[in-house]
Design a protein around this motif. Structure first.
Motif, mmCIF file in Angstrom:
data_model
loop_
_atom_site.group_PDB
_atom_site.id
_atom_site.type_symbol
_atom_site.label_atom_id
_atom_site.label_comp_id
_atom_site.label_asym_id
_atom_site.label_seq_id
_atom_site.Cartn_x
_atom_site.Cartn_y
_atom_site.Cartn_z
ATOM 1 N N GLU A 362 -30.676 -4.831 31.586
ATOM 2 C CA GLU A 362 -30.736 -3.831 32.655
ATOM 3 C C GLU A 362 -32.089 -4.013 33.323
ATOM 4 O O GLU A 362 -33.099 -3.512 32.852
ATOM 5 N N GLY A 363 -32.085 -4.791 34.423
ATOM 6 C CA GLY A 363 -33.352 -5.267 34.954
ATOM 7 C C GLY A 363 -33.935 -6.260 33.963
ATOM 8 O O GLY A 363 -33.281 -7.211 33.545
ATOM 9 N N ASP A 364 -35.186 -6.033 33.571
ATOM 10 C CA ASP A 364 -35.823 -6.899 32.579
ATOM 11 C C ASP A 364 -35.683 -6.359 31.156
ATOM 12 O O ASP A 364 -36.197 -6.960 30.198
ATOM 13 N N LYS A 365 -34.987 -5.246 31.012
ATOM 14 C CA LYS A 365 -34.903 -4.550 29.729
ATOM 15 C C LYS A 365 -33.649 -4.951 28.965
ATOM 16 O O LYS A 365 -32.566 -5.045 29.537
ATOM 17 N N ASP A 366 -33.814 -5.195 27.663
ATOM 18 C CA ASP A 366 -32.674 -5.436 26.788
ATOM 19 C C ASP A 366 -32.017 -4.108 26.435
ATOM 20 O O ASP A 366 -32.705 -3.153 26.031
ATOM 21 N N ILE A 367 -30.686 -4.045 26.581
ATOM 22 C CA ILE A 367 -29.941 -2.853 26.207
ATOM 23 C C ILE A 367 -29.327 -3.095 24.836
ATOM 24 O O ILE A 367 -28.474 -3.965 24.663
ATOM 25 N N GLU A 368 -29.794 -2.314 23.859
ATOM 26 C CA GLU A 368 -29.371 -2.511 22.483
ATOM 27 C C GLU A 368 -28.160 -1.643 22.162
ATOM 28 O O GLU A 368 -28.048 -0.508 22.631
ATOM 29 N N GLY A 369 -27.256 -2.197 21.376
ATOM 30 C CA GLY A 369 -26.072 -1.445 21.018
ATOM 31 C C GLY A 369 -25.451 -1.963 19.742
ATOM 32 O O GLY A 369 -26.049 -2.769 19.014
ATOM 33 N N ILE A 370 -24.248 -1.487 19.473
ATOM 34 C CA ILE A 370 -23.531 -1.853 18.252
ATOM 35 C C ILE A 370 -22.115 -2.259 18.629
ATOM 36 O O ILE A 370 -21.462 -1.598 19.443
ATOM 37 N N ILE A 371 -21.654 -3.362 18.050
ATOM 38 C CA ILE A 371 -20.255 -3.764 18.175
ATOM 39 C C ILE A 371 -19.564 -3.430 16.854
ATOM 40 O O ILE A 371 -19.969 -3.912 15.795
ATOM 41 N N TYR A 372 -18.556 -2.571 16.954
ATOM 42 C CA TYR A 372 -17.824 -2.110 15.769
ATOM 43 C C TYR A 372 -16.443 -2.761 15.700
ATOM 44 O O TYR A 372 -15.780 -2.956 16.735
ATOM 45 N N GLN A 373 -16.015 -3.052 14.514
ATOM 46 C CA GLN A 373 -14.625 -3.334 14.226
ATOM 47 C C GLN A 373 -14.185 -2.363 13.142
ATOM 48 O O GLN A 373 -14.683 -2.404 12.005
ATOM 49 N N VAL A 374 -13.249 -1.465 13.502
ATOM 50 C CA VAL A 374 -12.785 -0.467 12.559
ATOM 51 C C VAL A 374 -11.273 -0.606 12.399
ATOM 52 O O VAL A 374 -10.581 -1.067 13.317
ATOM 53 N N ILE A 375 -10.784 -0.218 11.239
ATOM 54 C CA ILE A 375 -9.368 -0.380 10.903
ATOM 55 C C ILE A 375 -8.736 0.999 10.712
ATOM 56 O O ILE A 375 -9.283 1.852 9.995
#
Length: 377
Positions: A362-375
Motif C-alpha cells: 500500500e504505497g511503500d508500506k507492506d500490508i501484513e495479514g494471515i492466510i487461513y485454511q479452515v475445515i
C-alpha cells in the motif's frame, strides 16, 4: 507529393487523428508532438489541450499536465473530469490544498457520479497520510454533511471518525468502488505485489492432492476480475469453478479470462440462497477486508460448504489497536487474530493451516495479514 505532404502536415483534423491514434496505442510522447504541432497552428484547439494534459498524466509527468488541465478548465469549467485529473496531478506534485479544492469541485459538478466521490476519498486518504488529518478534516466533514447517503462519502467519513456501530462496508460502496476500478484493476494489483490468489490456489492444490480430480466444485467468493480463478484453474484444471461478485464490471473482466463455469452478480452474503448449492471449497482473497464483524459471512460460508470441505481466506491483521476489527483510513477493515480464531471456532471450523504473510503493498508500506485454511467439521 511534396505539396500534398505540406498540406497534410498543416491539416489540423489530420494531425489530431494521428495524435489520437498514437494516444490510443499508448505512444504518449509521439502523440504529444502531434498535439504540439496543432497548438502551433491553433493555440486554442481544445482537444489538443485536453489530450496533451492526459498524455503527460499517463506518462506520470504530472507537473507538465497541470498547465493543460488549467487551460481546459478556463475553456470549459463545467466538466468535472478536468478538475478530477488536475486534483490528482496537484496531489502528486505536493499542492495539497489545490488538490483538495479541485477534487471537491469535481464532486460538486458531478453530483452523483461516484468516480469523482472515489477520487475525493483517495485524495483525502493520500493527503492525510502526508500531512495528517488537519488539512483534510474540514473537506471530509463538508462532504459527508452534503452527501450523507452517498456510500463512498459515508465509508470515507467512518474510516476517519470511528463509529462502533459501523461494522461492515455498505455493499453499494463496494459495488461502486469496483465498478470504477475494474478497467485497470489487474494492473494495479500487479503493481501492489498481490500474491494471495497464487498462494490460495497452491493451498487448494495441496488440499485436493491432485491436479486432475473430477467432480470438485469450488466457489470463488468475491471473485472480482478473476485473478484467483486464473490460478485455481491452472492448478486444478477439471474443477467446476463458480464465481460471485457484487460488481458487474468486475464480472465482465472475470468472464474474459474464460476460467469460470458459472458467474453470478450478487452480494456475497446473499448468493445461491434459492439454489441451495454446496461446494467442496470456498475461497475469499482480499474479501474479508470489506467486513468488520465476520459472523454474517461465516454463517453464509457454513451454508455453502459440504462437511469436511475447506474455506481458504485472507485477513489483514489489526496492528493498530486491540479491537476485534477496525476500519482504517484506507476504508478497509483489519482484524485481530484472536477475533478471527474465535469466529472460526464458533462456527465449528477447524484450522488446518494459517500463515502470516505480506498480502500486498500500500504505497511503500507492506500490508501484513494471515492466510487461513479452515475445515468445516
Amino acid at each position: 507529393m511534396f505539396r500534398f505532404f505540406l498540406k497534410r502536415n498543416n491539416d489540423i483534423d489530420y494531425l489530431l487523428q494521428q495524435g489520437n491514434a498514437l494516444y490510443d496505442r499508448k505512444k504518449y510522447t509521439s502523440a504529444i508532438k502531434k498535439y504540439a504541432r496543432i497548438l502551433q497552428l491553433d493555440s486554442k484547439n481544445f482537444p489538443s489541450i485536453v489530450n496533451t494534459g492526459m498524455a503527460y498524466f499517463e506518462l506520470q509527468k504530472y507537473d507538465r499536465s497541470i498547465p493543460f488541465f488549467n487551460r481546459a478548465i478556463e475553456m470549459d469549467n463545467t466538466n468535472p473530469w478536468w478538475y478530477n485529473y488536475l486534483s490528482q496531478s496537484l496531489q502528486k506534485c505536493g499542492d495539497f490544498q489545490g488538490s483538495l479544492d479541485n477534487a471537491w469541485q469535481a464532486v460538486l459538478l458531478s453530483e452523483n457520479d461516484n468516480a469523482h466521490h472515489i477520487n475525493m476519498a483517495y485524495t483525502i486518504y493520500e493527503i492525510s497520510g502526508e500531512t495528517g488529518s488537519e488539512k483534510t478534516d474540514s473537506f471530509l466533514k463538508e462532504w459527508y454533511e452534503k452527501y450523507p447517503e452517498n456510500p463512498v462519502a459515508k465509508q470515507c467519513y467512518k474510516s476517519f471518525f470511528y463509529d462502533e456501530n459501523y461494522t461492515n462496508s455498505d455493499p453499494k460502496y463496494v459495488e461502486e468502488l469496483f465498478d470504477v476500478f475494474a478497467e485497470y484493476f489487474d494492473d494495479v494489483l500487479h503493481n501492489l505485489q498481490y500474491d494471495s490468489p497464487k498462494i490460495i490456489a497452491e493451498y487448494l492444490y495441496e488440499h485436493f492432492n491432485t491436479k486432475n480430480k473430477k467432480n470438485i466444485s469450488i466457489l470463488d467468493l468475491g471473485c472480482g476480475s478473476g485473478l484467483c480463478g486464473k490460478y485455481i484453474k491452472n492448478k486444478l484444471t477439471k474443477v467446476q469453478l463458480y464465481g460471485v461478485d457484487i460488481s458487474a464490471k468486475m464480472l465482465e473482466k472475470a468472464a474474459e479470462k474464460n476460467v469460470y463455469d458459472n458467474l453470478l452478480q450478487s452480494d456475497i452474503t446473499d448468493c445461491f440462497t434459492k439454489e441451495k448449492l454446496v461446494f467442496d471449497a470456498v475461497v475469499a482473497s482480499d474479501v474479508l477486508t470489506y467486513f468488520g464483524e465476520l459472523e454474517t459471512l461465516f454463517k453464509k460460508v457454513d451454508s455453502l460448504l459440504k462437511k469436511n470441505s475447506a474455506f481458504i481466506f485472507t485477513v489483514t491483521e489489526n496492528k493498530t489497536n486491540d479491537f476485534d476489527f477496525f476500519l482504517m483510513p484506507s476504508s478497509r477493515f483489519v482484524h485481530s487474530e484472536k477475533y478471527v480464531d474465535s469466529i472460526i471456532k464458533k462456527y465449528n471450523f477447524k484450522v488446518k493451516k494459517s500463515d502470516k504473510k505480506i498480502l500486498r503493498k500500500e504505497g511503500d508500506k507492506d500490508i501484513e495479514g494471515i492466510i487461513y485454511q479452515v475445515i468445516k467439521q
